[in-house]
Scaffold this motif. Sequence first.
Motif, short mmCIF file in Angstrom:
data_model
loop_
_atom_site.label_atom_id
_atom_site.label_comp_id
_atom_site.label_asym_id
_atom_site.label_seq_id
_atom_site.Cartn_x
_atom_site.Cartn_y
_atom_site.Cartn_z
N ASN A 28 0.76 -1.24 0.05
CA ASN A 28 0.04 -0.18 -0.16
C ASN A 28 0.80 1.24 0.10
N ALA A 29 2.14 1.23 0.59
CA ALA A 29 3.05 2.45 0.62
C ALA A 29 3.29 2.79 -0.83
N ALA A 30 3.25 1.78 -1.93
CA ALA A 30 3.49 1.88 -3.25
C ALA A 30 2.30 2.52 -4.05
N ARG A 91 0.56 16.27 -10.63
CA ARG A 91 0.30 14.76 -11.17
C ARG A 91 0.75 13.78 -9.82
N GLY A 92 1.39 14.48 -8.74
CA GLY A 92 1.60 13.78 -7.72
C GLY A 92 2.74 14.26 -7.09
N THR A 93 3.03 13.60 -5.84
CA THR A 93 4.20 14.25 -4.96
C THR A 93 5.41 14.43 -5.54
N THR A 94 5.89 13.76 -6.53
CA THR A 94 6.82 14.02 -7.43
C THR A 94 7.25 15.25 -8.16
N GLU A 95 5.86 15.07 -8.80
CA GLU A 95 5.73 16.57 -9.61
C GLU A 95 5.57 17.92 -8.65
N GLU A 121 15.25 10.09 2.57
CA GLU A 121 14.19 10.62 1.74
C GLU A 121 14.01 9.61 0.53
N HIS A 122 12.85 9.58 -0.11
CA HIS A 122 12.62 9.07 -1.32
C HIS A 122 13.43 9.92 -2.59
N HIS A 123 13.67 9.12 -3.62
CA HIS A 123 14.48 9.71 -4.63
C HIS A 123 13.82 11.35 -5.14
N HIS A 183 7.69 13.42 5.97
CA HIS A 183 7.00 13.29 6.96
C HIS A 183 7.14 11.78 7.70
N VAL A 184 6.84 10.93 6.69
CA VAL A 184 6.87 9.51 7.23
C VAL A 184 7.78 8.77 6.14
N SER A 185 8.96 8.03 6.66
CA SER A 185 9.70 7.13 5.73
C SER A 185 9.06 6.32 5.15
N ASN A 186 9.02 6.00 3.56
CA ASN A 186 8.47 5.27 2.79
C ASN A 186 9.08 3.75 2.89
N VAL A 187 10.34 3.69 3.63
CA VAL A 187 10.92 2.38 4.03
C VAL A 187 11.15 2.12 5.21
N VAL A 210 7.28 19.59 3.30
CA VAL A 210 7.01 18.23 4.01
C VAL A 210 6.64 17.47 2.87
N ASP A 211 7.47 16.34 2.75
CA ASP A 211 6.77 15.28 1.69
C ASP A 211 5.69 14.61 2.43
N GLY A 212 4.46 14.63 2.37
CA GLY A 212 3.54 13.85 3.03
C GLY A 212 3.12 12.58 2.21
N ALA A 213 3.83 12.16 1.32
CA ALA A 213 3.38 11.09 0.62
C ALA A 213 3.05 9.68 1.34
N GLN A 214 3.68 9.65 2.27
CA GLN A 214 3.26 8.58 3.21
C GLN A 214 2.73 8.88 4.63
N SER A 215 2.43 10.19 4.81
CA SER A 215 1.55 10.59 6.16
C SER A 215 0.18 10.96 5.71
N PHE A 233 1.58 15.68 -1.59
CA PHE A 233 1.04 14.07 -1.31
C PHE A 233 0.58 13.75 -2.80
N SER A 234 0.32 12.60 -2.74
CA SER A 234 -0.09 11.80 -3.95
C SER A 234 -1.53 11.42 -3.88
N GLY A 235 -2.36 11.56 -4.43
CA GLY A 235 -3.98 10.65 -4.35
C GLY A 235 -3.81 9.30 -4.45
N HIS A 236 -3.09 8.74 -5.23
CA HIS A 236 -3.07 7.09 -5.46
C HIS A 236 -2.71 6.45 -4.44
N LYS A 237 -2.07 6.95 -3.55
CA LYS A 237 -1.61 6.42 -2.09
C LYS A 237 -2.67 6.36 -1.02
N MET A 238 -3.81 7.14 -1.51
CA MET A 238 -4.91 7.14 -0.33
C MET A 238 -6.23 7.19 -1.19
#
Length: 423
Positions: A28-30, A91-95, A121-123, A183-187, A210-215, A233-238
């Motif tokens: 789910n983190a992916a 488009r997402g956290t990356t963008e 950090e994520h890449h 915010h939260v490490s994806n690993v 703050v990279d909130g992709a995983q929070s 943050f990214s929609g597809h992770k939530m």
Amino acid sequence: MYNINKVREDFPILQREVYGKPLVYLDNAATTQKPLCVLDAMREEYLNVNANVHRGVHYLSQQATDLHEAAREKVRQFINARKTEEIVFTRGTTEAINLVASSFCESQMQPGDEVLVTDMEHHSNIVSWQLQAMKRGIVVKHIPITDDGRLVCCHNTTTDGSVCCDGIATYLTERTRLVSIAHVSNVLGTINPVKDIIREAHAHGIPVLVDGAQSAPHMKIDVQDLDCDFFAFSGHKMYGPTGIGVLYGKEDWLEKLPPYQGGGEMIDKVTWERTTFERLPFKFEAGTPDYVATHGLATAIDYMERIGLDNIEAHEQELTCYCMEQLQTIDGMHIYGPLSPLGTVPSVKDAVVSFNVGNIHHLDMGTLLDRLGIAVRTGHHCAQPLMDRLGISGTVRASFALYNTKEEIDTLVAGIRRVAQMF
Ligand code: PMP
């Protein structure tokens, strides 16, 4: 607490089998699976509303625009931003991170100025800055982590279990212009004490992204309470669709930053001599937005709010604690990230558990678990500098969502034992 069996019915994909085994989806983190209400909302929009937004005088265009702008308001409420002007769809956290990296470095940084990230950090929160380092000569610095996966400056735990941050100042110099931090490490699942970090950075006059992709998928986010300058943050992770994400930025900052991309939607007036730009947030939204995805994201937020962010957080914390306990009963188990104090408030770990077992390669473990119907992630998880720090090539990662169960964790643990016996 919510009725998990009922919730699982909202996600028909969870009923499917792979290799003749019931699917246990722990990646789910992916990306998370999507509830029927999100799919229905998007289908309904394509079927009955579809028209480009912001441009047409006609009925459908107006209706699509209303849905799109209602989604912006929904996102505003979800993260408690002051204004919809502060909500930029990406488009997402990356963008979102690339947008800030590009516009912030262009307007606020000189060669030799520093951005401070961390070793976890994520890449997307590393390479975006490295590109700017190549283009503009900025310097990327990183806060190290402890062996149990916490920021070195934030690993003191007080008697009530809370984490106190006593030292990001050590890493700030007179050239630091921005702190950009997960915010939260994806690993590791580490929850960084971003509120403390922001307070400290602000005391030195430095803004924080703050990279909130995983929070954002797992806990209530309040950008005003955090006082962050940017939040991505990214929609597809939530539970929302792919291809849609959010950049929150304080209005003052967004006003100061130049546009990221040029095109339709983001302009006020275009002449050969001089072009002026739209007001916020449209200045940062060049081209036709994914207006169906924004409606899908708003529907996903509604869904999460119906279940309750507190309930989701409590359920996932319980799963994380249970998983950690059970994994530790396996011989040769090595779990990365904070091991304790689990179950403390506030928690230091969330919904992500990374591990290796003995000398079994993570890819072998993941491939064999897959044959048992268990979907986990293996590899470097887009965090190669973190892998280098841990001295490993990768991990197996199980990550949880609101629909996962303790029985699924039992299946995972039994699966790992079975695989381990094969080696
Ligand atoms: N940051 C973190 C912490 C992530 O986990 C991810 C996704 N794995 C990203 C950024 C990038 O998100 P996206 O691919 O949705 O842009």
